[in-house]
Write a protein that holds these residues in place. Structure first.
Motif, PDB file in Angstrom:
ATOM      1  N   LYS A   1     -15.375   1.441  -0.710  1.00 36.43           N
ATOM      2  CA  LYS A   1     -14.767   2.763  -0.584  1.00 36.43           C
ATOM      3  C   LYS A   1     -15.877   3.804  -0.592  1.00 36.43           C
ATOM      4  CE  LYS A   1     -10.592   1.354  -3.081  1.00 36.43           C
ATOM      5  NZ  LYS A   1      -9.742   1.582  -4.292  1.00 36.43           N
ATOM      6  N   PRO A   2     -15.622   4.990  -0.046  1.00 37.82           N
ATOM      7  CA  PRO A   2     -16.642   6.047  -0.090  1.00 37.82           C
ATOM      8  C   PRO A   2     -16.871   6.561  -1.498  1.00 37.82           C
ATOM      9  CG  PRO A   2     -14.585   6.867   0.855  1.00 37.82           C
ATOM     10  CD  PRO A   2     -14.411   5.398   0.702  1.00 37.82           C
ATOM     11  N   VAL A   3     -18.140   6.770  -1.841  1.00 34.22           N
ATOM     12  CA  VAL A   3     -18.526   7.272  -3.158  1.00 34.22           C
ATOM     13  C   VAL A   3     -19.424   8.485  -2.952  1.00 34.22           C
ATOM     14  CG1 VAL A   3     -19.740   6.794  -5.313  1.00 34.22           C
ATOM     15  CG2 VAL A   3     -18.370   4.992  -4.212  1.00 34.22           C
TER      16      VAL A   3
ATOM     17  N   ALA B   1       0.826  -1.210   0.000  1.00 37.05           N
ATOM     18  CA  ALA B   1       0.000   0.000   0.000  1.00 37.05           C
ATOM     19  C   ALA B   1       0.861   1.261   0.000  1.00 37.05           C
ATOM     20  CB  ALA B   1      -0.929   0.002   1.212  1.00 37.05           C
ATOM     21  N   THR B   2       0.425   2.260  -0.732  1.00 39.99           N
ATOM     22  CA  THR B   2       1.084   3.564  -0.724  1.00 39.99           C
ATOM     23  C   THR B   2       0.676   4.339   0.530  1.00 39.99           C
ATOM     24  OG1 THR B   2      -0.726   4.652  -1.900  1.00 39.99           O
ATOM     25  CG2 THR B   2       0.999   3.599  -3.239  1.00 39.99           C
ATOM     26  N   ASP B   3       1.397   5.405   0.819  1.00 33.65           N
ATOM     27  CA  ASP B   3       1.048   6.231   1.980  1.00 33.65           C
ATOM     28  C   ASP B   3      -0.378   6.769   1.860  1.00 33.65           C
ATOM     29  OD1 ASP B   3       3.558   5.808   3.017  1.00 33.65           O
ATOM     30  OD2 ASP B   3       4.374   7.736   2.378  1.00 33.65           O
ATOM     31  N   LYS B   4      -0.774   7.132   0.640  1.00 34.99           N
ATOM     32  CA  LYS B   4      -2.126   7.651   0.422  1.00 34.99           C
ATOM     33  C   LYS B   4      -3.165   6.576   0.694  1.00 34.99           C
ATOM     34  CE  LYS B   4      -4.984   9.969  -3.072  1.00 34.99           C
ATOM     35  NZ  LYS B   4      -5.013  10.493  -4.476  1.00 34.99           N
ATOM     36  N   GLN B   5      -2.893   5.367   0.250  1.00 35.96           N
ATOM     37  CA  GLN B   5      -3.824   4.255   0.482  1.00 35.96           C
ATOM     38  C   GLN B   5      -3.909   3.900   1.960  1.00 35.96           C
ATOM     39  OE1 GLN B   5      -1.926   1.561  -2.253  1.00 35.96           O
ATOM     40  NE2 GLN B   5      -3.498   1.847  -3.827  1.00 35.96           N
ATOM     41  N   VAL B   6      -2.784   3.955   2.653  1.00 34.03           N
ATOM     42  CA  VAL B   6      -2.780   3.682   4.094  1.00 34.03           C
ATOM     43  C   VAL B   6      -3.622   4.719   4.823  1.00 34.03           C
ATOM     44  CG1 VAL B   6      -1.348   3.606   6.170  1.00 34.03           C
ATOM     45  CG2 VAL B   6      -0.569   2.472   4.080  1.00 34.03           C
ATOM     46  N   ALA B   7      -3.436   5.982   4.469  1.00 31.64           N
ATOM     47  CA  ALA B   7      -4.206   7.048   5.105  1.00 31.64           C
ATOM     48  C   ALA B   7      -5.700   6.866   4.862  1.00 31.64           C
ATOM     49  CB  ALA B   7      -3.744   8.406   4.581  1.00 31.64           C
ATOM     50  N   ALA B   8      -6.060   6.462   3.647  1.00 33.52           N
ATOM     51  CA  ALA B   8      -7.478   6.246   3.333  1.00 33.52           C
ATOM     52  C   ALA B   8      -8.051   5.103   4.153  1.00 33.52           C
ATOM     53  CB  ALA B   8      -7.637   5.964   1.835  1.00 33.52           C
ATOM     54  N   LEU B   9      -7.307   4.002   4.277  1.00 31.53           N
ATOM     55  CA  LEU B   9      -7.779   2.876   5.081  1.00 31.53           C
ATOM     56  C   LEU B   9      -7.991   3.283   6.532  1.00 31.53           C
ATOM     57  CD1 LEU B   9      -5.849  -0.321   3.912  1.00 31.53           C
ATOM     58  CD2 LEU B   9      -8.315   0.012   3.967  1.00 31.53           C
TER      59      LEU B   9
ATOM     60  N   SER C   1      -8.649   6.198   7.688  1.00 30.96           N
ATOM     61  CA  SER C   1      -9.791   7.108   7.821  1.00 30.96           C
ATOM     62  C   SER C   1     -11.109   6.349   7.824  1.00 30.96           C
ATOM     63  CB  SER C   1      -9.781   8.134   6.682  1.00 30.96           C
ATOM     64  OG  SER C   1     -10.121   7.528   5.446  1.00 30.96           O
ATOM     65  N   LEU C   2     -11.131   5.170   7.197  1.00 27.47           N
ATOM     66  CA  LEU C   2     -12.349   4.360   7.127  1.00 27.47           C
ATOM     67  C   LEU C   2     -12.407   3.311   8.233  1.00 27.47           C
ATOM     68  CD1 LEU C   2     -12.333   3.695   3.278  1.00 27.47           C
ATOM     69  CD2 LEU C   2     -13.672   5.415   4.508  1.00 27.47           C
TER      70      LEU C   2
ATOM     71  N   LYS D   1     -23.437   3.172   8.732  1.00 24.09           N
ATOM     72  CA  LYS D   1     -22.039   2.909   8.377  1.00 24.09           C
ATOM     73  C   LYS D   1     -21.085   3.361   9.466  1.00 24.09           C
ATOM     74  CE  LYS D   1     -22.245   7.085   5.512  1.00 24.09           C
ATOM     75  NZ  LYS D   1     -23.716   7.186   5.652  1.00 24.09           N
ATOM     76  N   ASP D   2     -21.567   4.184  10.407  1.00 24.79           N
ATOM     77  CA  ASP D   2     -20.743   4.561  11.560  1.00 24.79           C
ATOM     78  C   ASP D   2     -20.524   3.387  12.503  1.00 24.79           C
ATOM     79  OD1 ASP D   2     -20.702   7.167  10.660  1.00 24.79           O
ATOM     80  OD2 ASP D   2     -22.378   7.795  11.934  1.00 24.79           O
ATOM     81  N   ASN D   3     -21.492   2.481  12.549  1.00 18.95           N
ATOM     82  CA  ASN D   3     -21.516   1.465  13.601  1.00 18.95           C
ATOM     83  C   ASN D   3     -21.181   0.061  13.137  1.00 18.95           C
ATOM     84  OD1 ASN D   3     -22.439   3.601  15.176  1.00 18.95           O
ATOM     85  ND2 ASN D   3     -24.594   3.067  14.839  1.00 18.95           N
ATOM     86  N   TYR D   4     -21.133  -0.152  11.823  1.00 22.07           N
ATOM     87  CA  TYR D   4     -20.891  -1.483  11.284  1.00 22.07           C
ATOM     88  C   TYR D   4     -19.914  -1.420  10.119  1.00 22.07           C
ATOM     89  CZ  TYR D   4     -25.130  -2.703  13.870  1.00 22.07           C
ATOM     90  OH  TYR D   4     -26.064  -2.879  14.858  1.00 22.07           O
TER      91      TYR D   4
END
Length: 448
Positions: free
Chosen positions: A445-447, A241-249, A251-252, A422-425
């Motif tokens: 992923k978020p859309v 994973a790239t740094d950007k992908q790690v940050a996205a993961l 955040s989710l 989506k906050d809870n599960y």
């Protein structure tokens, strides 16, 4: 009740909802039953007779060394291929490993591959199951000692070979490769070459199953005997994973939902569906503490991969010269392998491979709609780009603290709205065919 909890699906959200039970596929169950502990034992004992399978051992003798071992493995695979109607081919994956760490001079090495070609020309997926056939003792550079390697890793090699024997007689939409790789003890060289080849040749590797040390059931420090637990190691944050992908993961909250974690969960659900008295234990590590195996080069190339290993390792057996000291026996000999246990692990691998290779490909572009603030969760996705059309899809759901998917909601459309936040599960989506074969789950992923 444990198995009932896993396989009773609560379809709660949709109008035609009803409780559904996933039933094992009769064809897969028959293959599982055909996996033979006697065949596995015979293969392990035969591999031990080559005296040394060290990566740098003799390659010219017909009876000893790695050359004789790989030639025998290839010949056995070719016998299995004869029952495939031409769909299985066997080859050496040959490469020259330059001088380097644990390699004192350039050496020509050979993996053995039995390739069972998929029957659907539109399905590009490839599945790989692997064990390593090389062995070692105390001195990692000793190429001439007696190095039986019965558990490490004739057990994984025998597993891969036995699956080739059973599955060669069947057909699957996707391609399955049964591999015996070399050079693991010297530095994962065989698997690294295979993973680089897969990347260079654009193989669509959907999953790689590495089996290494899958035959011991006796705890070294205790009298505990555990012949029903097997560990599956998987990375959380993808290795490549790239740094950007790690940050996205992060955040989710998706650190536990990498493709390899989804494969590990899939192996647990599917393996326990088909194999009695087996507990697949999810271990949230890429591999054992500060150690590694042949799945790692596949992770580095961006493929989905996991490692299966026995629950209790006996370090008096691993990498040990054969000897007795202070009444303690040392050495990786076949009499200390539990062949019925290897059979269980092999059956679990087969069920995973057969279910995946029979299923549709993964859904594409899976996302959660984030346009509006709402306590409902709307997911959207696209059908697989290649292969057969799914009959429907499962939307998976679990508590954020749960290791396993807890609910499956069946839909036939490519969108679903659930009355859960989506906050809870956590959620994922997998494709399924009319016979109930499921693809690997895809974390959304978020859309917007």
């Amino acid at each position: 009740m444990k198995h009932l909890k896993l396989f009773i699906l609560l379809i709660l959200t949709f109008p035609a909802a009803a409780q559904t039970i996933i039933k094992p596929d009769a064809g897969i169950k028959q293959m599982v039953d055909e996996v033979s502990s006697k065949n596995i034992e015979a293969t392990i004992r035969k591999l031990v007779t080559f005296k040394s399978r060290h990566t740098l051992s003799d390659t010219t003798s017909k009876t000893t060394g790695s050359g004789a071992a790989r030639n025998w493995i290839k010949a056995e695979m070719e016998k299995y291929a004869a029952a495939s109607g031409g769909r299985m081919t066997v080859q050496f994956d040959t490469f020259t490993q330059p001088k380097g760490t644990r390699i004192d001079q350039p050496v020509k090495l050979k993996n053995v591959l039995a390739i069972l070609k998929g029957t659907d020309p539109t399905d590009t997926r490839v599945y790989i199951v692997s064990g390593h056939y090389d062995s070692r003792i105390n001195d990692v550079m000793d190429a001439n000692g007696v190095e039986p390697g019965a558990n490490d890793d004739a057990s994984g090699t025998a597993l891969s070979m036995e699956l080739a024997r059973v599955m060669a007689k069947r057909s699957f939409p996707a391609t399955i490769i049964f591999a015996a790789v070399v050079g693991e003890e010297q530095g994962l060289y065989g698997s690294a070459n295979l993973a680089k080849r897969a990347k260079a040749e654009n193989w669509n590797v959907d999953a790689m199953l590495n089996n290494d040390i899958v035959g011991n059931t006796h705890g070294m420090e205790t009298d505990l005997k555990d012949n029903r637990s097997v560990r599956v190691f998987s990375d959380g944050i993808p290795t490549n994973a790239t740094d950007k992908q790690v940050a996205a993961l992060k955040s989710l909250g998706g650190e536990n939902d990498s493709p390899s974690r989804e494969l590990a969960r899939y192996a647990k659900e599917t393996g326990e569906r088909y194999v009695d008295q087996l507990d697949v234990k999810l271990i949230y590590r890429r591999d054992r503490y500060l150690r590694g195996g042949d799945h790692l080069p596949f992770l580095e190339q961006g493929f989905t991969a996991v490692r299966f290993t026995e629950m209790n390792e006996d370090f008096n057996r691993q990498h040990q010269n054969i000897r007795t000291e202070n009444g303690v026996d040392y050495g990786d000999l076949p009499d200390f392998v539990d062949f019925n246990y290897v059979q269980k692990v092999a059956r679990m691998n087969l069920s995973v491979l057969a279910n995946l290779a029979s299923a549709p490909a993964r859904p594409q572009n899976v996302g959660i709609i984030t346009t509006d603030l709402t306590n409902k969760t709307k997911l959207t996705w696209e059908a697989p780009a290649t292969g057969k059309k799914p009959a429907g899809y499962y939307v998976l759901m679990r508590e954020t603290t749960s290791a396993f998917w807890e609910r499956k909601f069946y839909v036939t459309d490519t969108t679903a709205t659930l009355a859960y936040s989506k906050d809870n599960y956590f959620f994922a989506v997998q494709a399924v065919d009319a016979d109930g074969h499921e693809s690997l789950p895809v974390f959304p992923k978020p859309v917007r």
